[in-house]
Structure formats: structure tokens, C-alpha cells
Design a protein around this motif. Structure first.
Motif, PDB file in Angstrom:
ATOM      1  N   ALA A  32       0.725  -1.205   0.029  1.00  0.00           N
ATOM      2  CA  ALA A  32       0.118   0.111  -0.010  1.00  0.00           C
ATOM      3  C   ALA A  32       0.814   1.294  -0.003  1.00  0.00           C
ATOM      4  CB  ALA A  32      -0.952  -0.041   1.385  1.00  0.00           C
ATOM      5  N   VAL A  33       1.926   1.260   0.679  1.00  0.00           N
ATOM      6  CA  VAL A  33       2.715   2.195   0.714  1.00  0.00           C
ATOM      7  C   VAL A  33       3.591   2.654  -0.630  1.00  0.00           C
ATOM      8  CG1 VAL A  33       4.758   3.227   1.730  1.00  0.00           C
ATOM      9  CG2 VAL A  33       3.271   2.245   3.372  1.00  0.00           C
ATOM     10  N   ILE A  34       4.024   1.508  -1.216  1.00  0.00           N
ATOM     11  CA  ILE A  34       4.593   1.536  -2.488  1.00  0.00           C
ATOM     12  C   ILE A  34       3.572   1.998  -3.502  1.00  0.00           C
ATOM     13  CG2 ILE A  34       5.648   0.228  -4.269  1.00  0.00           C
ATOM     14  CD1 ILE A  34       6.689  -1.583  -2.255  1.00  0.00           C
ATOM     15  N   THR A  35       2.360   1.571  -3.440  1.00  0.00           N
ATOM     16  CA  THR A  35       1.278   1.927  -4.560  1.00  0.00           C
ATOM     17  C   THR A  35       1.089   3.443  -4.300  1.00  0.00           C
ATOM     18  OG1 THR A  35       0.396   0.043  -4.687  1.00  0.00           O
ATOM     19  CG2 THR A  35      -1.161   1.859  -5.308  1.00  0.00           C
ATOM     20  N   GLU A  36       1.082   4.186  -3.158  1.00  0.00           N
ATOM     21  CA  GLU A  36       0.863   5.415  -2.715  1.00  0.00           C
ATOM     22  C   GLU A  36       1.742   6.313  -3.449  1.00  0.00           C
ATOM     23  OE1 GLU A  36       0.036   8.601   0.787  1.00  0.00           O
ATOM     24  OE2 GLU A  36      -0.388   6.638   0.989  1.00  0.00           O
ATOM     25  N   ALA A  37       3.193   5.808  -3.029  1.00  0.00           N
ATOM     26  CA  ALA A  37       4.376   6.615  -3.479  1.00  0.00           C
ATOM     27  C   ALA A  37       4.417   6.643  -4.922  1.00  0.00           C
ATOM     28  CB  ALA A  37       5.622   5.867  -2.983  1.00  0.00           C
ATOM     29  N   LEU A  38       4.320   5.618  -5.659  1.00  0.00           N
ATOM     30  CA  LEU A  38       4.183   5.573  -7.056  1.00  0.00           C
ATOM     31  C   LEU A  38       2.907   6.419  -7.731  1.00  0.00           C
ATOM     32  CD1 LEU A  38       4.869   1.675  -7.882  1.00  0.00           C
ATOM     33  CD2 LEU A  38       6.469   3.743  -8.146  1.00  0.00           C
ATOM     34  N   GLN A  39       1.938   6.392  -7.122  1.00  0.00           N
ATOM     35  CA  GLN A  39       0.810   7.263  -7.477  1.00  0.00           C
ATOM     36  C   GLN A  39       1.340   8.846  -7.448  1.00  0.00           C
ATOM     37  OE1 GLN A  39      -2.238   5.843  -5.083  1.00  0.00           O
ATOM     38  NE2 GLN A  39      -3.024   4.441  -6.676  1.00  0.00           N
ATOM     39  N   SER A  40       1.747   8.834  -6.142  1.00  0.00           N
ATOM     40  CA  SER A  40       2.312  10.274  -6.154  1.00  0.00           C
ATOM     41  C   SER A  40       3.270  10.683  -7.100  1.00  0.00           C
ATOM     42  CB  SER A  40       2.915  10.632  -4.761  1.00  0.00           C
ATOM     43  OG  SER A  40       3.530  11.848  -4.690  1.00  0.00           O
ATOM     44  N   TYR A  41       4.384   9.756  -7.348  1.00  0.00           N
ATOM     45  CA  TYR A  41       5.374  10.089  -8.485  1.00  0.00           C
ATOM     46  C   TYR A  41       4.855  10.294  -9.730  1.00  0.00           C
ATOM     47  CZ  TYR A  41       9.432   9.586 -11.140  1.00  0.00           C
ATOM     48  OH  TYR A  41      10.368   9.953 -12.177  1.00  0.00           O
ATOM     49  N   ALA A  42       3.814   9.479 -10.037  1.00  0.00           N
ATOM     50  CA  ALA A  42       3.251   9.655 -11.491  1.00  0.00           C
ATOM     51  C   ALA A  42       2.408  10.855 -11.805  1.00  0.00           C
ATOM     52  CB  ALA A  42       2.234   8.380 -11.544  1.00  0.00           C
ATOM     53  N   SER A  43       1.582  11.290 -10.703  1.00  0.00           N
ATOM     54  CA  SER A  43       1.025  12.701 -10.608  1.00  0.00           C
ATOM     55  C   SER A  43       1.874  13.547 -10.713  1.00  0.00           C
ATOM     56  CB  SER A  43       0.271  12.749  -9.411  1.00  0.00           C
ATOM     57  OG  SER A  43      -0.413  13.950  -9.273  1.00  0.00           O
ATOM     58  N   TYR A  44       3.176  13.582  -9.993  1.00  0.00           N
ATOM     59  CA  TYR A  44       3.996  14.743 -10.173  1.00  0.00           C
ATOM     60  C   TYR A  44       4.739  14.927 -11.486  1.00  0.00           C
ATOM     61  CZ  TYR A  44       8.220  17.525  -9.215  1.00  0.00           C
ATOM     62  OH  TYR A  44       9.006  18.589  -9.298  1.00  0.00           O
ATOM     63  N   ASP A  45       5.079  13.562 -11.923  1.00  0.00           N
ATOM     64  CA  ASP A  45       5.526  13.489 -13.279  1.00  0.00           C
ATOM     65  C   ASP A  45       4.711  13.894 -14.338  1.00  0.00           C
ATOM     66  OD1 ASP A  45       7.858  12.415 -15.160  1.00  0.00           O
ATOM     67  OD2 ASP A  45       6.068  11.396 -16.024  1.00  0.00           O
ATOM     68  N   ALA A  46       3.610  13.756 -14.337  1.00  0.00           N
ATOM     69  CA  ALA A  46       2.497  14.415 -15.268  1.00  0.00           C
ATOM     70  C   ALA A  46       2.276  15.962 -15.201  1.00  0.00           C
ATOM     71  CB  ALA A  46       1.141  13.753 -14.955  1.00  0.00           C
ATOM     72  N   TRP A  47       2.450  16.490 -13.774  1.00  0.00           N
ATOM     73  CA  TRP A  47       2.443  17.924 -13.677  1.00  0.00           C
ATOM     74  C   TRP A  47       3.696  18.410 -14.158  1.00  0.00           C
ATOM     75  CZ3 TRP A  47       5.529  21.109 -11.041  1.00  0.00           C
ATOM     76  CH2 TRP A  47       5.051  22.280 -10.752  1.00  0.00           C
ATOM     77  N   VAL A  48       4.871  17.813 -13.985  1.00  0.00           N
ATOM     78  CA  VAL A  48       5.980  18.536 -14.522  1.00  0.00           C
ATOM     79  C   VAL A  48       6.037  18.664 -15.877  1.00  0.00           C
ATOM     80  CG1 VAL A  48       8.652  18.434 -14.911  1.00  0.00           C
ATOM     81  CG2 VAL A  48       7.728  18.040 -12.472  1.00  0.00           C
ATOM     82  N   ARG A  49       5.425  17.472 -16.618  1.00  0.00           N
ATOM     83  CA  ARG A  49       5.586  17.491 -18.102  1.00  0.00           C
ATOM     84  C   ARG A  49       4.569  18.224 -18.818  1.00  0.00           C
ATOM     85  NH1 ARG A  49       8.127  12.945 -20.298  1.00  0.00           N
ATOM     86  NH2 ARG A  49       8.880  11.296 -18.558  1.00  0.00           N
ATOM     87  N   GLN A  51       3.871  21.111 -17.419  1.00  0.00           N
ATOM     88  CA  GLN A  51       4.536  22.460 -17.030  1.00  0.00           C
ATOM     89  C   GLN A  51       5.407  22.784 -18.145  1.00  0.00           C
ATOM     90  OE1 GLN A  51       3.227  24.813 -14.928  1.00  0.00           O
ATOM     91  NE2 GLN A  51       1.688  23.226 -14.776  1.00  0.00           N
ATOM     92  N   VAL A  52       6.288  21.993 -18.590  1.00  0.00           N
ATOM     93  CA  VAL A  52       7.131  21.935 -19.479  1.00  0.00           C
ATOM     94  C   VAL A  52       6.693  22.004 -20.974  1.00  0.00           C
ATOM     95  CG1 VAL A  52       8.817  20.768 -20.848  1.00  0.00           C
ATOM     96  CG2 VAL A  52       9.146  20.440 -18.350  1.00  0.00           C
ATOM     97  N   GLN A  53       5.458  21.500 -21.219  1.00  0.00           N
ATOM     98  CA  GLN A  53       4.662  21.677 -22.485  1.00  0.00           C
ATOM     99  C   GLN A  53       4.284  22.989 -22.436  1.00  0.00           C
ATOM    100  OE1 GLN A  53       4.981  19.472 -25.267  1.00  0.00           O
ATOM    101  NE2 GLN A  53       4.296  21.351 -26.275  1.00  0.00           N
ATOM    102  N   GLU A  54       3.645  23.423 -21.520  1.00  0.00           N
ATOM    103  CA  GLU A  54       3.097  24.897 -21.442  1.00  0.00           C
ATOM    104  C   GLU A  54       4.262  26.035 -21.621  1.00  0.00           C
ATOM    105  OE1 GLU A  54       1.031  28.014 -18.164  1.00  0.00           O
ATOM    106  OE2 GLU A  54       0.889  25.894 -17.769  1.00  0.00           O
ATOM    107  N   GLY A  55       5.514  25.597 -21.194  1.00  0.00           N
ATOM    108  CA  GLY A  55       6.663  26.453 -21.433  1.00  0.00           C
ATOM    109  C   GLY A  55       6.788  26.341 -22.864  1.00  0.00           C
ATOM    110  N   LEU A  56       6.979  25.120 -23.526  1.00  0.00           N
ATOM    111  CA  LEU A  56       7.482  25.089 -24.915  1.00  0.00           C
ATOM    112  C   LEU A  56       6.316  25.771 -25.693  1.00  0.00           C
ATOM    113  CD1 LEU A  56       8.833  21.461 -24.839  1.00  0.00           C
ATOM    114  CD2 LEU A  56      10.204  23.614 -24.871  1.00  0.00           C
TER     115      LEU A  56
END
Length: 89
Positions: A32-49, A51-56
Motif C-alpha cells: 500500500a505504501v509503495i502504491t501510494e508513492a508510485l501514484q504520487s510520483y506519477a502524478s508529479y511527473d505528469a504535472w512536470v511534463r 508545465q514543460v509543455q506549457e513553457g514550450l
């Protein structure tokens, strides 16, 4: 029941121990802890991508400012803040 997939990962003993401490302290499974961590990472990665696309997209559309413009605006903001602080003293 929610459908899930099983994955395998190799982690060092220190990370496994940290994971066990987190899971134990929260009364949850390591899975459960790993699943939550991976969900958080995937969400953050999508947000970063996004933001980068918006800048481009802004760059491609010419919605940019030169270094000189930004520096001049920041200098003016700093000067105004200093002047306000001096007048309040």
C-alpha cells in the motif's frame, strides 16, 4: 475488488527497512505504501511534463521575455520594496 498488477523490484536492504518502518508506523502494508508513492510520483511527473509543455508552447507562440526585461522588472520591484521599508522607518 480493484484489479491490480503485480510487479517485482529490487531494492537495497536500507530502503526495504525504511519501507517497513513507514508501513508499520501507518498500520499499512508495504504494498500500500509503495502504491501510494508510485501514484504520487506519477502524478508529479505528469504535472512536470504539462508545465514543460506549457513553457514550450509559450516559447513557440512568442510569449517570452528577455533576460534584460526580467532583470529590469525585478530591480524595480526590489527598489520599491527598499523605498517602502525606508519610508516606514
Amino acid at each position: 475488488m480493484v484489479k491490480s498488477n503485480t510487479i517485482t523490484a529490487r531494492i537495497d536492504p536500507e530502503l526495504d527497512a525504511a519501507l517497513a518502518r513507514i508501513a508499520d508506523s501507518q498500520g499499512r502494508s508495504k504494498s500500500a505504501v509503495i502504491t501510494e508513492a508510485l501514484q504520487s510520483y506519477a502524478s508529479y511527473d505528469a504535472w512536470v511534463r504539462a508545465q514543460v509543455q506549457e513553457g514550450l508552447d509559450d516559447l513557440a507562440a512568442g510569449r517570452v521575455h528577455s533576460h534584460e526585461e526580467v532583470t529590469a522588472e525585478m530591480d524595480a520591484i526590489i527598489a520599491a520594496a527598499i523605498a517602502k521599508k525606508r519610508s516606514a522607518a
